[in-house]
Design a protein around this motif. Sequence first.
Motif, PDB file in Angstrom:
ATOM      1  N   ALA A 193      15.765   4.229  12.117  1.00 31.10           N
ATOM      2  CA  ALA A 193      14.536   3.420  12.014  1.00 31.10           C
ATOM      3  C   ALA A 193      13.337   4.338  11.838  1.00 31.10           C
ATOM      4  O   ALA A 193      12.448   4.068  11.019  1.00 31.10           O
ATOM      5  CB  ALA A 193      14.372   2.533  13.241  1.00 31.10           C
ATOM      6  N   VAL A 211      10.549   4.420   8.756  1.00 31.96           N
ATOM      7  CA  VAL A 211       9.106   4.329   9.017  1.00 31.96           C
ATOM      8  C   VAL A 211       8.394   5.557   8.459  1.00 31.96           C
ATOM      9  O   VAL A 211       7.366   5.444   7.788  1.00 31.96           O
ATOM     10  CB  VAL A 211       8.832   4.153  10.527  1.00 31.96           C
ATOM     11  CG1 VAL A 211       7.355   4.288  10.833  1.00 31.96           C
ATOM     12  CG2 VAL A 211       9.370   2.809  11.011  1.00 31.96           C
ATOM     13  N   GLU A 212       8.951   6.729   8.714  1.00 27.60           N
ATOM     14  CA  GLU A 212       8.339   7.975   8.242  1.00 27.60           C
ATOM     15  C   GLU A 212       8.241   8.031   6.724  1.00 27.60           C
ATOM     16  O   GLU A 212       7.237   8.450   6.160  1.00 27.60           O
ATOM     17  CB  GLU A 212       9.160   9.161   8.751  1.00 27.60           C
ATOM     18  CG  GLU A 212       8.619  10.503   8.322  1.00 27.60           C
ATOM     19  CD  GLU A 212       9.493  11.635   8.844  1.00 27.60           C
ATOM     20  OE1 GLU A 212       9.825  12.522   8.034  1.00 27.60           O
ATOM     21  OE2 GLU A 212       9.838  11.621  10.044  1.00 27.60           O
ATOM     22  N   ASP A 266       6.328   3.775   5.531  1.00 27.46           N
ATOM     23  CA  ASP A 266       5.130   3.116   6.050  1.00 27.46           C
ATOM     24  C   ASP A 266       3.874   3.663   5.375  1.00 27.46           C
ATOM     25  O   ASP A 266       3.623   4.868   5.397  1.00 27.46           O
ATOM     26  CB  ASP A 266       5.024   3.306   7.574  1.00 27.46           C
ATOM     27  CG  ASP A 266       3.986   2.382   8.172  1.00 27.46           C
ATOM     28  OD1 ASP A 266       3.994   1.172   7.840  1.00 27.46           O
ATOM     29  OD2 ASP A 266       3.160   2.851   8.972  1.00 27.46           O
ATOM     30  N   ARG A 287       4.484  -1.718   4.441  1.00 23.01           N
ATOM     31  CA  ARG A 287       4.269  -1.585   5.882  1.00 23.01           C
ATOM     32  C   ARG A 287       5.613  -1.777   6.589  1.00 23.01           C
ATOM     33  O   ARG A 287       6.215  -2.842   6.483  1.00 23.01           O
ATOM     34  CB  ARG A 287       3.257  -2.616   6.370  1.00 23.01           C
ATOM     35  CG  ARG A 287       2.706  -2.277   7.732  1.00 23.01           C
ATOM     36  CD  ARG A 287       1.541  -3.193   8.094  1.00 23.01           C
ATOM     37  NE  ARG A 287       1.955  -3.931   9.266  1.00 23.01           N
ATOM     38  CZ  ARG A 287       1.963  -5.232   9.412  1.00 23.01           C
ATOM     39  NH1 ARG A 287       1.535  -6.007   8.447  1.00 23.01           N
ATOM     40  NH2 ARG A 287       2.368  -5.802  10.512  1.00 23.01           N
ATOM     41  N   ALA A 288       6.059  -0.740   7.266  1.00 22.55           N
ATOM     42  CA  ALA A 288       7.336  -0.796   7.974  1.00 22.55           C
ATOM     43  C   ALA A 288       7.118  -1.350   9.375  1.00 22.55           C
ATOM     44  O   ALA A 288       6.179  -0.964  10.070  1.00 22.55           O
ATOM     45  CB  ALA A 288       7.951   0.601   8.057  1.00 22.55           C
ATOM     46  N   PRO A 332       9.151  -1.435  12.632  1.00 23.35           N
ATOM     47  CA  PRO A 332      10.365  -0.961  13.303  1.00 23.35           C
ATOM     48  C   PRO A 332      10.841  -1.959  14.352  1.00 23.35           C
ATOM     49  O   PRO A 332      10.037  -2.659  14.963  1.00 23.35           O
ATOM     50  CB  PRO A 332       9.928   0.354  13.942  1.00 23.35           C
ATOM     51  CG  PRO A 332       8.456   0.296  14.037  1.00 23.35           C
ATOM     52  CD  PRO A 332       7.984  -0.625  12.946  1.00 23.35           C
ATOM     53  N   VAL A 374      15.306  -2.808   9.962  1.00 22.49           N
ATOM     54  CA  VAL A 374      13.861  -2.601   9.903  1.00 22.49           C
ATOM     55  C   VAL A 374      13.326  -3.617   8.907  1.00 22.49           C
ATOM     56  O   VAL A 374      13.906  -3.809   7.831  1.00 22.49           O
ATOM     57  CB  VAL A 374      13.510  -1.172   9.430  1.00 22.49           C
ATOM     58  CG1 VAL A 374      12.027  -1.046   9.112  1.00 22.49           C
ATOM     59  CG2 VAL A 374      13.917  -0.148  10.473  1.00 22.49           C
ATOM     60  N   LEU A 411      10.384  -4.672   6.315  1.00 18.83           N
ATOM     61  CA  LEU A 411       9.398  -4.010   5.478  1.00 18.83           C
ATOM     62  C   LEU A 411       8.513  -5.083   4.867  1.00 18.83           C
ATOM     63  O   LEU A 411       8.997  -5.968   4.156  1.00 18.83           O
ATOM     64  CB  LEU A 411      10.128  -3.216   4.381  1.00 18.83           C
ATOM     65  CG  LEU A 411       9.339  -2.217   3.570  1.00 18.83           C
ATOM     66  CD1 LEU A 411       8.757  -1.119   4.458  1.00 18.83           C
ATOM     67  CD2 LEU A 411      10.230  -1.598   2.503  1.00 18.83           C
ATOM     68  N   CYS A 469      15.382   5.129   0.681  1.00 18.97           N
ATOM     69  CA  CYS A 469      13.942   5.130   0.971  1.00 18.97           C
ATOM     70  C   CYS A 469      13.159   5.779  -0.163  1.00 18.97           C
ATOM     71  O   CYS A 469      12.088   5.288  -0.546  1.00 18.97           O
ATOM     72  CB  CYS A 469      13.660   5.859   2.288  1.00 18.97           C
ATOM     73  SG  CYS A 469      14.101   4.925   3.760  1.00 18.97           S
TER      74      CYS A 469
END
Length: 101
Positions: A3, A7-8, A11, A17-18, A20, A27, A29, A82
Motif C-alpha cells: 500500500a 501511495v508513494e 499520490d 489521489r491514493a 490507503p 488501495v 485511487l 504503478c
Amino acid sequence: ARAGLIVERLDGVGRLRALPPEAGMFVLLDVSGTGLAGLGFASRLLEERHVSVMPGSSFGEAAKYLVRLSLTVPDEQLAEACDRIASFALGLNTRSERMAS
C-alpha cells in the motif's frame, strides 16, 4: 508495504489521489482529477497500458470516481503497474491541458 508503494508512486501524480486502506487488500485511487470516471479510466488503462483495475462504480454511485488496486500481486509487478498508471494519468492530463488552451 505494498500500500505504501502505491501511495508513494501515485499520490499526486497526474492529479491522482491514493486512499490507503486502514486494513485489507486494496488501495482506492481517486481518478476524478483526470477528467474520467473510474469505469472510463479502468477501461482505457487496460486497453492502452495493459493494467487491470476494478472501477469503483462496481460498489455503487458514491465510488464512481474511484478505482481499486489489489495488493495481492508481487512487488515488482505492482511497481510496474504503478509506473504504467502514472504514465497513463500524466498523458491524460497533458491531452486535457492541450485541449483547454
